[in-house]
Design a protein around this motif. Sequence first.
Motif, PDB file in Angstrom:
ATOM      1  N   ASP A   1       0.561  -0.954   8.619  1.00  0.00           N
ATOM      2  CA  ASP A   1      -0.406  -1.540   7.673  1.00  0.00           C
ATOM      3  C   ASP A   1      -1.157  -0.442   6.926  1.00  0.00           C
ATOM      4  O   ASP A   1      -1.372  -0.526   5.708  1.00  0.00           O
ATOM      5  CB  ASP A   1      -1.398  -2.432   8.428  1.00  0.00           C
ATOM      6  N   GLU A   2      -1.523   0.614   7.663  1.00  0.00           N
ATOM      7  CA  GLU A   2      -2.225   1.746   7.035  1.00  0.00           C
ATOM      8  C   GLU A   2      -1.334   2.424   5.996  1.00  0.00           C
ATOM      9  O   GLU A   2      -1.771   2.764   4.887  1.00  0.00           O
ATOM     10  CB  GLU A   2      -2.621   2.745   8.125  1.00  0.00           C
TER      11      GLU A   2
ATOM     12  N   ARG B   1      -0.882   0.184   2.858  1.00  0.00           N
ATOM     13  CA  ARG B   1      -2.109   0.152   2.046  1.00  0.00           C
ATOM     14  C   ARG B   1      -2.252   1.440   1.246  1.00  0.00           C
ATOM     15  O   ARG B   1      -2.620   1.416   0.062  1.00  0.00           O
ATOM     16  CB  ARG B   1      -3.331  -0.034   2.954  1.00  0.00           C
ATOM     17  N   ARG B   2      -1.953   2.563   1.879  1.00  0.00           N
ATOM     18  CA  ARG B   2      -2.058   3.846   1.173  1.00  0.00           C
ATOM     19  C   ARG B   2      -1.044   3.927   0.039  1.00  0.00           C
ATOM     20  O   ARG B   2      -1.376   4.376  -1.068  1.00  0.00           O
ATOM     21  CB  ARG B   2      -1.853   4.997   2.158  1.00  0.00           C
TER      22      ARG B   2
ATOM     23  N   SER C   1       0.311   1.467  -1.615  1.00  0.00           N
ATOM     24  CA  SER C   1      -0.094   0.539  -2.680  1.00  0.00           C
ATOM     25  C   SER C   1      -1.288   1.094  -3.442  1.00  0.00           C
ATOM     26  O   SER C   1      -1.344   1.022  -4.683  1.00  0.00           O
ATOM     27  CB  SER C   1      -0.442  -0.828  -2.081  1.00  0.00           C
ATOM     28  N   GLY C   2      -2.241   1.692  -2.696  1.00  0.00           N
ATOM     29  CA  GLY C   2      -3.436   2.222  -3.336  1.00  0.00           C
ATOM     30  C   GLY C   2      -3.141   3.377  -4.266  1.00  0.00           C
ATOM     31  O   GLY C   2      -3.823   3.554  -5.285  1.00  0.00           O
ATOM     32  N   GLU C   3      -2.129   4.162  -3.962  1.00  0.00           N
ATOM     33  CA  GLU C   3      -1.787   5.308  -4.803  1.00  0.00           C
ATOM     34  C   GLU C   3      -0.704   4.978  -5.827  1.00  0.00           C
ATOM     35  O   GLU C   3      -0.195   5.861  -6.514  1.00  0.00           O
ATOM     36  CB  GLU C   3      -1.340   6.480  -3.915  1.00  0.00           C
ATOM     37  N   GLY C   4      -0.344   3.686  -5.903  1.00  0.00           N
ATOM     38  CA  GLY C   4       0.588   3.242  -6.941  1.00  0.00           C
ATOM     39  C   GLY C   4       2.047   3.525  -6.676  1.00  0.00           C
ATOM     40  O   GLY C   4       2.872   3.500  -7.604  1.00  0.00           O
ATOM     41  N   TYR C   5       2.411   3.773  -5.418  1.00  0.00           N
ATOM     42  CA  TYR C   5       3.801   4.078  -5.092  1.00  0.00           C
ATOM     43  C   TYR C   5       4.576   2.879  -4.551  1.00  0.00           C
ATOM     44  O   TYR C   5       5.773   2.976  -4.316  1.00  0.00           O
ATOM     45  CB  TYR C   5       3.864   5.214  -4.066  1.00  0.00           C
ATOM     46  N   TYR C   6       3.893   1.768  -4.342  1.00  0.00           N
ATOM     47  CA  TYR C   6       4.587   0.644  -3.710  1.00  0.00           C
ATOM     48  C   TYR C   6       3.956  -0.679  -4.101  1.00  0.00           C
ATOM     49  O   TYR C   6       2.734  -0.860  -4.005  1.00  0.00           O
ATOM     50  CB  TYR C   6       4.549   0.801  -2.187  1.00  0.00           C
TER      51      TYR C   6
END
Length: 641
Positions: A538-539, A542-543, A545-550
């Motif tokens: 989950d971590e 989230r990372r 997605s937050g950095e725009g890679y997924y």
Amino acid sequence: MHPVSKRSISILLFENPSGAFCTSSSRRGFSSPPISHLLKKCSTVSQLKQVHAHLIVNSPPTSLPSSLRGSLICSYASLGGVAYAAILFDRFPSLPSILLWNSMIQGYSKTTAPQQSLRLFQQMLLIGVTPDDYTFTFAITACSRYGSFKSGECVHGLARKSGFVFNQFVGNALVSFYSFFSRSSDAQKLFDEMPLRDVFSWTSLIRGYVNAGDLAAAKEIFKEMPDPNDVTWAVVIAGYVSHHRYSDALRCFRDLLQQHPKVKPNEAIFVCVLSACAHLGALDQGRWAHAYIDKIHFRKSSNIYTALIDMYAKCGRIDSAKEIFDKFHSKDILTWTSMISGLGMHGHGQEALRLFYQLVSLGIKPDGVTLLGVLNGCSHSGLVDEGCHIFDNMIHLWGVVPKIEHYGCFIDLLSRGGCPEKAFEVVKTMPMIPDIVIWRCLLSACRIHGNVHLGQQIVDHIAQMATGSHSGGHTLLSNLYASMGQWDKVAKVRKSMEGRRIDWAPGCSCIEINGVVHEFLSADKFHPLIKEIREKLDEVLRRLSGEGYYIPNTTPVLFDLVEEEKVQAVAWHSEKLAVALGLMTTEEGTPIRITKNLRICEDCHAAMKGVSEVYKREIVVRDRSRFHTFKSGNCTCLNYW
């Protein structure tokens, strides 16, 4: 055995009455070597033919005596020259002795025409020659090699009537015969009746249970066996590998080394162990096995080199596989094929083609497996024209008739290359019935290229072949309907599968951590660290997605769920759980290697790209058909898979 020297042959001038060969010097009182001594020194048929030729040239005008003919027959038969032995046997001046009959029956049993052994056995019975224990042993062995269970039963009956069934050699041959045909209960009955047993008896019985798929019984008998040798261990380890129990095979190998140091592993054991490592993607254990082979200075045959190349290639180290390939100077077709196939799996199609044509230029004829490997390489690299040229010329240039596997690879090549209509035309004209792999290639192409119309055309074909218990056709139908959003039809197919008790093949991923292989199912709940792994995953997501890679891609979800549930479903795919464990338990910068039994989905493929960029890790995923190596946000497949 030392070869016959030219000097030994040159001194043969004539045969004396005692059966020894004499030179001019022996006439003056010197002794000469007996015929048996000279024949025993022959190690090849060619050498034996030289001796035979000199005997014919230097013998008296009359024909060679029976004793000499008999010695030649036995020698030819034992060295594989049964055709020459047959000429002498058929022209024997008197009724051949049982020794000569046995030599011929045994000789033919080792050839590609073991039925000739049974013909001779029948012939000797008809003319009244009484068989002995050796005769029955060789005849039963011939039945196994000929693959004739009925003949073996007949010989067994004759052996029992003749009182030889309790002879140790005949008993061993019978246990081996029934084991060969997976008749483990019959083999067990004979084994129990044997008054004397040796290592061959026990090993044959274990092999029978292995062939029958009863590994539990084989294991129990193996535990009871007094002193198993290297062949017995090889049978057990090979049994685990052949039944896809690779972890058990490696565990058995460790037991051999730790608990039975007097038994030295043979070539078959090492090949099986390396094969198990290859299937599991267990690189650390494969490296250890390689180091052990080097440590004990075990002779590396072509089989060992081929197994090492295959192991490293399937464990994601194509560079190590290539290094071993380059070091080996006595390459045979198996070695070349292993390297070509490995390059193909890794998407190095051009390199696979280069090696293939280098092989051809050396005058080595490629076989069907070699051609399958290079076609696979073309398919995974988009080399449509090159692959079509090879497929179209298989018969003309290399004399290989395409089998269904070659058609499957060719259709996959066309489908991946954006020519699904042409691929479908090939399917219609195939000389054999298409299998589930071919339909899967076509439907995958229809889904990837958005060709719903063609997909609907082939649904009827798949529906016709999906009437049995195999889940493949039903699964393809369900997946196709799901990709079209036709959930009512998906539900209908799934209900049909439940009614027929057809199981889905669950996605399973493996990762090796410190020599231990961890297995995950999709949405796994049983791993001892599953709570921590899910938290880590989950971590990670989230990372990313937050950095725009997924961005979650729910297309692979083939269930009628709300979008939030679909996102959760793809999040817990087995390869994501495996990569989360890898990030948790390995040092920064360490490559992560994962093996999956199914094709990696689009969502996991995108996630692996993101992980390789954000966490600065090389991730190697081996799925059902190829390798994906993720580095710095890119994949070696170039999104072509």
